[in-house]
Design an enzyme around this catalytic site. Structure first.
Site, PDB file in Angstrom:
ATOM      1  N   THR A 290      48.443  24.992  77.423  1.00  0.00           N
ATOM      2  CA  THR A 290      48.952  26.349  77.276  1.00  0.00           C
ATOM      3  C   THR A 290      47.839  27.203  76.682  1.00  0.00           C
ATOM      4  OG1 THR A 290      49.938  25.785  75.140  1.00  0.00           O
ATOM      5  CG2 THR A 290      51.380  25.686  77.077  1.00  0.00           C
TER       6      THR A 290
ATOM      7  N   GLY B 208      48.295  30.527  75.460  1.00  0.00           N
ATOM      8  CA  GLY B 208      48.854  31.709  74.804  1.00  0.00           C
ATOM      9  C   GLY B 208      49.132  32.803  75.812  1.00  0.00           C
TER      10      GLY B 208
ATOM     11  N   LYS C 255      47.286  34.204  77.772  1.00  0.00           N
ATOM     12  CA  LYS C 255      46.534  34.057  79.026  1.00  0.00           C
ATOM     13  C   LYS C 255      47.255  33.182  80.044  1.00  0.00           C
ATOM     14  CE  LYS C 255      42.063  34.821  76.904  1.00  0.00           C
ATOM     15  NZ  LYS C 255      40.763  34.229  76.575  1.00  0.00           N
ATOM     16  N   GLY C 256      48.246  32.393  79.600  1.00  0.00           N
ATOM     17  CA  GLY C 256      49.006  31.593  80.555  1.00  0.00           C
ATOM     18  C   GLY C 256      48.940  30.105  80.309  1.00  0.00           C
TER      19      GLY C 256
ATOM     20  N   ASP D 199      57.971  26.120  72.053  1.00  0.00           N
ATOM     21  CA  ASP D 199      59.224  25.389  72.288  1.00  0.00           C
ATOM     22  C   ASP D 199      59.956  25.951  73.505  1.00  0.00           C
ATOM     23  OD1 ASP D 199      58.781  23.747  70.087  1.00  0.00           O
ATOM     24  OD2 ASP D 199      59.913  25.040  68.744  1.00  0.00           O
TER      25      ASP D 199
END
Length: 121
Positions: free
Chosen positions: A27, A29, A31-32, A60
């Site tokens: 992940t 953040g 940015k995807g 989560d």
């Protein structure tokens, strides 16, 4: 940060994991997310929220959306998009459980991410 730390501590690397048929989901953040395995390398951009209020709980929510999509038999790309879309609702509000998107709202964000994913890859 976390994937780099995992590689440092375990002394593993992507090539070793791919040889063992292990996939890596990173992940990124806002940015995807990036998915990699022996044969695939997918990038799905993050949903462009207007304002990030609180990122608590986004991870989560992302995992919940991703896993639920896979359990429903949806494609990997759709699962990645669903995770990103669901996490986008979380960061727009303060607190971890203060988001209650409707199915229509979620589907609209997934549709937007579908278009963004096509241009990103």
């Amino acid at each position: 940060y976390e994937i780099a730390k995992i590689f440092q501590i375990t002394q593993l690397n992507p090539t070793t994991l791919f040889k063992n048929n292990t996939a890596i989901v990173t992940t990124l953040g806002k940015k995807g997310v990036r998915y990699q395995d022996k044969h695939n390398d997918y990038y799905v951009p993050g949903y462009p929220v207007k304002k990030v209020v609180d990122p608590t709980g986004a991870g989560d929510a992302w995992r919940g959306g991703f896993v639920a999509s896979l359990l429903k038999g949806q494609s990997l790309t759709t699962a990645l998009q669903t995770g990103n879309a669901l996490a986008s609702f979380v960061v727009e509000k303060h607190g971890t459980v203060n988001h209650q998107p409707t199915t229509t709202q979620l589907n609209n964000r997934i549709a937007k991410l579908t278009q963004l994913t096509k241009t990103a890859n």
